[in-house]
Scaffold this active site. Structure first.
Site, PDB file in Angstrom:
ATOM      1  N   ARG A  89       0.820  -1.217   0.000  1.00  0.00           N
ATOM      2  CA  ARG A  89       0.000   0.000   0.000  1.00  0.00           C
ATOM      3  C   ARG A  89       0.852   1.264   0.000  1.00  0.00           C
ATOM      4  O   ARG A  89       0.429   2.300  -0.489  1.00  0.00           O
ATOM      5  CB  ARG A  89      -0.920   0.008   1.222  1.00  0.00           C
ATOM      6  CG  ARG A  89      -1.906  -1.146   1.157  1.00  0.00           C
ATOM      7  CD  ARG A  89      -2.813  -1.105   2.346  1.00  0.00           C
ATOM      8  NE  ARG A  89      -3.339  -2.426   2.621  1.00  0.00           N
ATOM      9  CZ  ARG A  89      -3.672  -2.853   3.829  1.00  0.00           C
ATOM     10  NH1 ARG A  89      -3.554  -2.059   4.879  1.00  0.00           N
ATOM     11  NH2 ARG A  89      -4.150  -4.052   4.001  1.00  0.00           N
ATOM     12  N   SER A 120      -0.888  -7.667  11.038  1.00  0.00           N
ATOM     13  CA  SER A 120      -2.082  -7.999  11.815  1.00  0.00           C
ATOM     14  C   SER A 120      -1.953  -9.415  12.406  1.00  0.00           C
ATOM     15  O   SER A 120      -1.194 -10.249  11.892  1.00  0.00           O
ATOM     16  CB  SER A 120      -3.315  -7.911  10.919  1.00  0.00           C
ATOM     17  OG  SER A 120      -3.162  -8.796   9.830  1.00  0.00           O
ATOM     18  N   CYS A 171       0.372   0.632  16.087  1.00  0.00           N
ATOM     19  CA  CYS A 171       0.177  -0.573  16.901  1.00  0.00           C
ATOM     20  C   CYS A 171       0.284  -0.244  18.385  1.00  0.00           C
ATOM     21  O   CYS A 171      -0.098  -1.054  19.226  1.00  0.00           O
ATOM     22  CB  CYS A 171       1.195  -1.625  16.530  1.00  0.00           C
ATOM     23  SG  CYS A 171       2.868  -1.068  16.833  1.00  0.00           S
TER      24      CYS A 171
END
Ligand code: NAD
Length: 513
Positions: free
Chosen positions: A196, A245, A300
């Site tokens: 991305r 993730s 995170c």
């Protein structure tokens, strides 16, 4: 002031993608390699417009990159540690002097504000600085006379070719955590950044090359699942570092381990911040805003849940809510903007869904980020504050990874600790209190890897190491710092004796001292 380097040129012309945009290439063996098949779209999240296409590697290209890395690693491993250190010193200067250039590349594809991106570069630089002392970090051990005339020493040798698979939310810092230490330790690297926001990885590879790193030691292979699966199955690649993730971390850990690789896989998070009745509520509210909405909650270590203990909840929620209108949301390149867009339209839809769902599940939406009015097609949502949240609600149970702060009300300290310890994520946590005894007890009781005492985002400095517990980390070594040198090296223990030939004898017994 910013100069730009070309992150898109290719040695061979890239096939023209459907979008007409230039393809962001791989960098393998020091060469820019055009797409060998598929490409993926890259967006500017602040405008919603596609700005590039990134090459998505085939499995064959990953294997070729691994072979290139393996060939180059032999020479790098044999390079004197002093020479390796010089590369780190030069890299440090290149990144420090051109930090804004890298920050703007991050902002263009990630959306975070330029000052926030500069913060990320600075924290990544900490690890480069740590690695300038690689000769110290790679020191072995020596024991004289473990038996009569026998000495033992232990050395650390590189594992060989390692792969680093990184997430979108820190496109420079997390690669710098991994690749710098791996290279300092004498390995060659395949870096597979997030598809991305891929351009920061190419910038870093160029910076390493400019610092004198030989070609083939840092290879950037862009891609998605196909490239990752090829990494996990490649026999040349001996170790895998992953951040992303939790479901993917678990997958990486399992498949890499099945294939006999050393693996560390850091996963998602749900970070709680406890506010005790004796805390300074203004400071706690400031901290909640900063840690909850900075980088649009896409950290995170972002605070996701504020745990209000005793009777502080009403005042605390009011203080947080009254600060929220002052948070400026917009294009991260504009001066004065504090919060940028989310990474993709999918992420925007997902976060919007959490706020809508919270209302339906019985929580109280105090400030609704969906009401933000921004011009254009950027992936924007305003900060949201949701009170009266409880376990069992989706907004509590799942990682949102967006600018949504939940407030859970509990009666006392024990309930707060039980709540956190029951959560499957255990990356970071914080307690806000003015009582040292409570803070000390919290440090003792809490089952979380990184703890802040009146510090809402307790990311350890570069001389320590980074890692959560439970579903936030699969594997047993943390990232950067001394533990990373442990992960990227194998220990070899050598037992030595220089006997006089007259002492030679046959003995079939097991050697003892
Ligand atoms: P992600 O898991 O979607 O992607 C991470 C990497 O895995 C990317 O390189 C991606 O290309 C690859 N990947 C994605 N899907 C895959 C699949 N099905 N098979 C194989 N590879 C796949 O994570 P993200 O959205 O890029 O990043 C955000 C997540 O990362 C959040 O959950 C966040 O908490 C976490 N994160 C954790 C830490 C930490 O230190 N624990 C740090 C930063 C981010």
């Amino acid at each position: 002031m910013s100069t730009t380097i070309d992150t898109t040129t290719t040695t061979s012309p890239a096939p023209e993608p459907a979008s007409g945009l230039t393809v962001i290439p791989h960098i393998i063996g020091g060469e820019r390699i055009a797409a060998d098949g598929r490409t993926g779209a890259v967006f500017n999240p602040a405008t919603g417009a596609q700005t590039g296409e990134v090459a998505l590697a085939s499995a064959a290209l990953v294997h070729e990159a691994a072979r290139t890395a393996q060939a180059a690693q032999r020479g790098w491993r044999a390079t004197g540690l002093g020479k390796r250190q010089q590369v780190m010193f030069r890299l440090r200067e290149i990144i420090a002097s051109r930090a804004e250039e890298l920050a703007r590349i991050i902002t263009a594809e990630h959306g975070k504000t330029v000052p926030d991106a500069l913060g990320e570069v600075t924290r990544g630089l900490e690890n480069v600085e740590f690695c300038t002392s690689l000769m110290h970090h790679l020191k072995g051990e020596y024991s004289e006379q473990v038996a009569s005339g026998v000495d033992v020493h232990q050395v650390r040798q590189p594992v060989g070719v390692v792969a680093c698979i990184t997430p979108f939310n820190f496109p420079a810092m997390v690669p710098l955590w991994m690749v710098t230490t791996a290279i300092a330790a004498g390995n060659a690297v395949i870096l597979k950044p997030s598809e991305r926001d891929p351009s920061a990885a190419n910038w870093i590879a160029d910076a390493f090359a400019e610092a004198g790193l030989p070609a083939g030691i840092l290879n950037v292979v862009h891609g998605d699942k196909e490239a990752v699966d090829a990494i996990l199955d490649d026999e040349i690649i001996r170790a895998v570092s992953f951040v992303g993730s939790t479901p993917i971390a678990k997958y990486i850990y399992t498949r890499a381990a099945e294939n006999g690789k050393r693996v560390q896989a850091l996963g998602g998070a749900k970070n709680h911040m406890i506010v005790m009745p004796d805390a300074d509520l203004d400071s706690a509210a400031d901290a909640a805003i900063s840690a909850g909405y900075g980088s649009a909650g896409e950290r995170c270590m972002a605070v996701s849940v504020v745990v209000a203990v005793g009777d502080v909840a009403d005042d605390l929620v009011a203080k947080i809510a009254e600060r929220m209108p002052a948070v400026t949301v917009g294009d991260g390149t504009a001066p004065g903007i504090e919060m940028g867009p989310l990474i993709t339209r999918d992420a925007l839809d997902r976060v919007t869904g959490f706020v809508a769902g919270a209302e339906a599940e019985g929580a109280r939406v105090v400030v609704d980020g969906r009401e933000l009015d921004t011009p254009g097609d950027g992936f924007f949502i305003g900060p949201s504050l949701v009170d009266e949240v409880a376990p069992g609600m989706r907004v509590y149970d799942e990682e949102i990874f967006g600018p949504v702060l939940s407030v859970v009300r509990v009666a006392n300290y024990d309930e707060a600790v039980d709540l956190i310890n029951a959560n499957r994520y255990a990356n970071g946590t914080a307690v806000f209190t003015r009582d040292g005894k409570t803070a000390r007890q919290f440090e003792f009781d809490i089952e979380v890897g990184m703890v802040g005492i009146n510090v809402p985002i307790p990311v350890p400095v570069g001389a320590f190491s980074f890692g959560g517990w439970k579903d936030s980390l699969f594997g047993d070594t943390h990232m950067y710092g001394a533990e990373a040198f442990q992960f990227y090296t194998r220990r070899k223990v050598v037992t030595t004796r220089w006997p006089d030939p007259s002492e030679s004898q046959i003995s079939l017994g097991f050697p003892t001292h």
